[in-house]
Motif scaffolding. Structure first.
Motif, PDB file in Angstrom:
ATOM      1  N   HIS A 191       0.845  -1.205   0.000  1.00  0.00           N
ATOM      2  CA  HIS A 191       0.000   0.000   0.000  1.00  0.00           C
ATOM      3  C   HIS A 191       0.873   1.246   0.000  1.00  0.00           C
ATOM      4  O   HIS A 191       0.639   2.203  -0.726  1.00  0.00           O
ATOM      5  CB  HIS A 191      -0.908   0.004   1.233  1.00  0.00           C
ATOM      6  CG  HIS A 191      -2.170  -0.799   1.036  1.00  0.00           C
ATOM      7  ND1 HIS A 191      -3.123  -0.480   0.100  1.00  0.00           N
ATOM      8  CD2 HIS A 191      -2.623  -1.918   1.646  1.00  0.00           C
ATOM      9  CE1 HIS A 191      -4.118  -1.362   0.149  1.00  0.00           C
ATOM     10  NE2 HIS A 191      -3.827  -2.270   1.084  1.00  0.00           N
ATOM     11  N   ARG A 192       1.907   1.212   0.821  1.00  0.00           N
ATOM     12  CA  ARG A 192       2.785   2.375   0.929  1.00  0.00           C
ATOM     13  C   ARG A 192       3.432   2.701  -0.416  1.00  0.00           C
ATOM     14  O   ARG A 192       3.472   3.849  -0.849  1.00  0.00           O
ATOM     15  CB  ARG A 192       3.862   2.085   1.984  1.00  0.00           C
ATOM     16  CG  ARG A 192       4.285   3.285   2.773  1.00  0.00           C
ATOM     17  CD  ARG A 192       4.937   2.848   4.090  1.00  0.00           C
ATOM     18  NE  ARG A 192       5.481   1.500   3.998  1.00  0.00           N
ATOM     19  CZ  ARG A 192       6.766   1.221   3.785  1.00  0.00           C
ATOM     20  NH1 ARG A 192       7.623   2.160   3.655  1.00  0.00           N
ATOM     21  NH2 ARG A 192       7.174  -0.025   3.725  1.00  0.00           N
ATOM     22  N   PHE A 193       3.929   1.669  -1.076  1.00  0.00           N
ATOM     23  CA  PHE A 193       4.608   1.899  -2.353  1.00  0.00           C
ATOM     24  C   PHE A 193       3.648   2.486  -3.379  1.00  0.00           C
ATOM     25  O   PHE A 193       3.981   3.407  -4.124  1.00  0.00           O
ATOM     26  CB  PHE A 193       5.188   0.587  -2.911  1.00  0.00           C
ATOM     27  CG  PHE A 193       6.081  -0.131  -1.952  1.00  0.00           C
ATOM     28  CD1 PHE A 193       6.784   0.550  -0.951  1.00  0.00           C
ATOM     29  CD2 PHE A 193       6.237  -1.518  -2.032  1.00  0.00           C
ATOM     30  CE1 PHE A 193       7.603  -0.127  -0.066  1.00  0.00           C
ATOM     31  CE2 PHE A 193       7.050  -2.204  -1.155  1.00  0.00           C
ATOM     32  CZ  PHE A 193       7.733  -1.510  -0.162  1.00  0.00           C
ATOM     33  N   LEU A 194       2.434   1.938  -3.415  1.00  0.00           N
ATOM     34  CA  LEU A 194       1.472   2.414  -4.405  1.00  0.00           C
ATOM     35  C   LEU A 194       1.021   3.838  -4.084  1.00  0.00           C
ATOM     36  O   LEU A 194       0.819   4.653  -4.989  1.00  0.00           O
ATOM     37  CB  LEU A 194       0.271   1.453  -4.464  1.00  0.00           C
ATOM     38  CG  LEU A 194       0.614   0.075  -5.047  1.00  0.00           C
ATOM     39  CD1 LEU A 194      -0.537  -0.903  -4.873  1.00  0.00           C
ATOM     40  CD2 LEU A 194       0.976   0.191  -6.535  1.00  0.00           C
ATOM     41  N   ASP A 195       0.885   4.137  -2.782  1.00  0.00           N
ATOM     42  CA  ASP A 195       0.534   5.496  -2.388  1.00  0.00           C
ATOM     43  C   ASP A 195       1.608   6.480  -2.846  1.00  0.00           C
ATOM     44  O   ASP A 195       1.314   7.575  -3.321  1.00  0.00           O
ATOM     45  CB  ASP A 195       0.413   5.597  -0.863  1.00  0.00           C
ATOM     46  CG  ASP A 195      -0.880   4.944  -0.361  1.00  0.00           C
ATOM     47  OD1 ASP A 195      -1.785   4.729  -1.188  1.00  0.00           O
ATOM     48  OD2 ASP A 195      -0.953   4.640   0.848  1.00  0.00           O
ATOM     49  N   ALA A 196       2.859   6.051  -2.680  1.00  0.00           N
ATOM     50  CA  ALA A 196       3.969   6.968  -2.950  1.00  0.00           C
ATOM     51  C   ALA A 196       4.125   7.269  -4.430  1.00  0.00           C
ATOM     52  O   ALA A 196       4.685   8.301  -4.798  1.00  0.00           O
ATOM     53  CB  ALA A 196       5.268   6.377  -2.390  1.00  0.00           C
ATOM     54  N   HIS A 197       3.651   6.383  -5.274  1.00  0.00           N
ATOM     55  CA  HIS A 197       3.867   6.569  -6.707  1.00  0.00           C
ATOM     56  C   HIS A 197       2.578   6.366  -7.490  1.00  0.00           C
ATOM     57  O   HIS A 197       2.408   5.367  -8.195  1.00  0.00           O
ATOM     58  CB  HIS A 197       4.938   5.598  -7.213  1.00  0.00           C
ATOM     59  CG  HIS A 197       6.197   5.687  -6.424  1.00  0.00           C
ATOM     60  ND1 HIS A 197       7.063   6.759  -6.515  1.00  0.00           N
ATOM     61  CD2 HIS A 197       6.721   4.857  -5.489  1.00  0.00           C
ATOM     62  CE1 HIS A 197       8.067   6.574  -5.677  1.00  0.00           C
ATOM     63  NE2 HIS A 197       7.888   5.444  -5.031  1.00  0.00           N
ATOM     64  N   PRO A 198       1.678   7.310  -7.383  1.00  0.00           N
ATOM     65  CA  PRO A 198       0.383   7.172  -8.055  1.00  0.00           C
ATOM     66  C   PRO A 198       0.524   7.074  -9.576  1.00  0.00           C
ATOM     67  O   PRO A 198      -0.353   6.543 -10.246  1.00  0.00           O
ATOM     68  CB  PRO A 198      -0.363   8.436  -7.647  1.00  0.00           C
ATOM     69  CG  PRO A 198       0.674   9.390  -7.161  1.00  0.00           C
ATOM     70  CD  PRO A 198       1.809   8.584  -6.642  1.00  0.00           C
ATOM     71  N   GLY A 199       1.650   7.536 -10.099  1.00  0.00           N
ATOM     72  CA  GLY A 199       1.816   7.489 -11.553  1.00  0.00           C
ATOM     73  C   GLY A 199       2.347   6.174 -12.076  1.00  0.00           C
ATOM     74  O   GLY A 199       2.394   5.945 -13.282  1.00  0.00           O
ATOM     75  N   ALA A 200       2.773   5.288 -11.164  1.00  0.00           N
ATOM     76  CA  ALA A 200       3.353   4.015 -11.614  1.00  0.00           C
ATOM     77  C   ALA A 200       2.257   3.126 -12.188  1.00  0.00           C
ATOM     78  O   ALA A 200       1.169   3.013 -11.628  1.00  0.00           O
ATOM     79  CB  ALA A 200       4.032   3.322 -10.451  1.00  0.00           C
ATOM     80  N   THR A 201       2.555   2.497 -13.306  1.00  0.00           N
ATOM     81  CA  THR A 201       1.552   1.650 -13.957  1.00  0.00           C
ATOM     82  C   THR A 201       1.981   0.193 -14.032  1.00  0.00           C
ATOM     83  O   THR A 201       1.248  -0.647 -14.547  1.00  0.00           O
ATOM     84  CB  THR A 201       1.288   2.139 -15.389  1.00  0.00           C
ATOM     85  OG1 THR A 201       2.540   2.151 -16.105  1.00  0.00           O
ATOM     86  CG2 THR A 201       0.695   3.534 -15.373  1.00  0.00           C
TER      87      THR A 201
END
Lengths: 340, 340
Positions: free
Chosen positions: B231-241
């Motif tokens: 969750h933390r990683f995804l929160d930190a990088h909303p632009g990552a696909t």
DNA sequence: CCGTTCAGTCGAATCCATTCGACAGTGTTC
DNA sequence: GAACACTGTCGAATGGATTCGACTGAACGG
């Protein structure tokens, strides 16, 4: 390689004296003993296993039979294996891992060649054809898994009947009155996994005597089939509020199924499983479960086996059938059913 | 137990003749050979392993070192083990499974006692302290896992650098320009899992040269920590696909994380992992992954080892370092990024 | 018909650790 | 001071398979 002769020479004594100094089976003067010990340390002496086995007819090796069957869930197997090897090592034994297709032949080969002092069989089936040769062989055998006829062998297993009753009782106590029990695939049962029946039958009996509706199904053990199976069961019984899983694959697949149906455990559906703790921990939703106690079973089996080897209990002396009592580890997936 | 003396007596010949009839190392008349063979079959003779080992200094047993480390993912281990034991058996060897805490001591003990003809080490660390004793011992050794210094030993491993590049390339080809790479926990790396770095570094290099943003993280390997990490990683990088997973626990936890965020793969996020096929199949969402080819590595290691034992190649003769090429198995979790 | 050759077989040695029986030397006991 | 009991050591046998050297008898050449 360094032999006891080299040690004896270095210590200035005869081979027999060196041997007695190391085994302590006859009194040897402290000074001589010390010289022998020093020589051993300096030369790095370790007795030749073949020679020792030949002389003593003991190898200090146990055979561990593990069949890696495709659709049974593998991770559980490793826990049994670890329990056995670690315990064996503690007791001074090494473990020969046998995954031979021809189990009967392997038993005879290892027994006759005197490669091992005893046998541990995992995954023992109801009518396991390795048992007959095992009984006829001089080395003792310990089983993990209860066969139809356990005579002449020590047996260790989870009490699956008690497990089936416990699952039903727990859910009943919370107020559930309609449940679905998902077992492992039928071919597992056919291959001799009678524990599946033992659990299911006990659960059905208990459900009947409590006046509960229990729907029993076999399901696949891996994706994607298992997911479809679960959907089917839930569709068929919209009134069911509890799910009992005796199928690791089902536990693994359930989170996605719940997601797809917009359900949560335990709010919409209470869930209890029967598999190992380690398994439970690695899944995305930690369901409450009865631990299969794999390492404990392996431990007990090895202790008993080594007892028989070293106590040289007569092969005919009374054998154990130890069924360990189930315990539910609560991980929060069980609760009262939703108010209808 | 029946010995070759019994066989000889039953066949009416001397022990040496019986031995030659069975080994074929000298010519023996067909009639005598047949009588010996009949006696063997009738009496159920199998050579005493200890006696044979003593005489020939060959045991036809391989040691398999497997360390069961708590936070590495266990199921993978079983595939390596299976690959090794099955291959060994095909070649006429049995497998001694060693899970000793004291790996160094175990190498010396087994080598000096001449219990085994060779060693297979799994899970070899960058700076593995079992390697030094292994080099000094007369028996050959084969490693699964590339250490810093592979000299004197045969090595087999997945090509982790190529794997890192391949993950990035695949995602890049689909149009992804910002990715997250999730590695195993840092303590795995510290314990010597240099493959984690090799993959990550190669991925970062490739990303840099393609002009892609790659965020690299270590994460826990089990629940519930791993879920929070994701969750933390995804929160930190909303632009990552795209998500690249070199962490089995992360793959196991991901379905629930996606569910919680209301995301789907590959519609919202493309996912590719690096772990075994068997592992991939048991999870609730089958992600595309680079297979770790566990059984293949075990196979190769054993073949090479047995070649060295039987060809009695000099321990000093040139050694292999075989890195097998990665392959992505597409399970449908990779697609073009959502139109921004 | 004698000597040579060779296929076929056997006896004995070897691998190494363990253990039984024997023996030298010291101490004890009446 | 003789008889006995230990202590501490050693030599030799043992376990079972393999293998080297030697031997037997039949076949063959000259």
């Amino acid at each position: 390689m360094v032999t006891i002769g080299d040690v004896a020479k270095a210590a200035g004594v005869s081979r027999s004296t060196a041997s007695y100094a190391l085994s302590g089976k006859r009194s040897i003067s402290p000074e001589v003993t010390q010289r022998v010990l020093d020589a051993v340390a300096e030369l790095g002496y370790t007795p030749n296993a073949g020679a020792r086995a030949l002389r003593t007819s003991q190898t200090r090796v146990l055979a561990l039979f593990a069949q890696f069957v495709e659709d049974e869930f593998a991770p559980a197997m490793l826990e049994y294996i670890k329990g056995v090897t670690d315990t064996a090592r503690e007791l001074g034994y090494d473990t020969l891992l046998v995954s031979d297709d021809d189990g009967v032949g392997a038993v005879q080969r290892l027994a006759r060649s005197r490669m091992v002092d005893g046998f541990v069989l995992l995954n023992v089936a109801e009518d396991d054809d390795r048992l007959e040769p095992l009984r006829q062989v001089p080395q003792p055998g310990a089983l993990v898994g209860l066969p139809g006829d356990p005579s002449g062998l020590d047996v260790f297993d989870l009490d699956f009947e008690a497990s089936g009753r416990m699952m039903v009782d727990e859910m009943h106590a919370l107020g559930h009155r309609e449940m679905i029990l998902v077992s492992q695939p039928e071919d597992v049962v056919e291959r001799g996994g009678a524990y599946v029946w033992r659990l299911a039958d006990a659960a059905k009996d208990r459900a009947a005597s409590l006046g509960i509706e229990l729907h029993h199904y076999f399901a696949a053990s891996s994706q994607p089939q298992i997911g479809e199976d679960l959907h089917r069961f839930l569709d068929a019984h919209p009134g069911a509020t509890a799910l009992l899983l005796n199928n690791e694959g089902a536990a693994a697949a359930l989170p996605a199924v719940l997601h797809a149906r917009g359900l949560s455990a335990p709010e919409d559906l209470s869930v209890v499983g029967r598999y190992s703790d380690v398994f439970a921990r690695t899944f995305s939703l930690p369901f409450s479960a009865i631990d299969s106690a794999a390492d404990r079973l392996g431990r007990h089996a090895v202790h008993q086996l080594v007892g028989r080897i070293e106590g040289s209990l007569d092969k005919a002396s009374p054998h154990t059938v130890e069924l360990i009592a189930p315990e539910v580890h609560d991980r929060g997936s069980m609760a009262a059913p939703p108010a209808a």
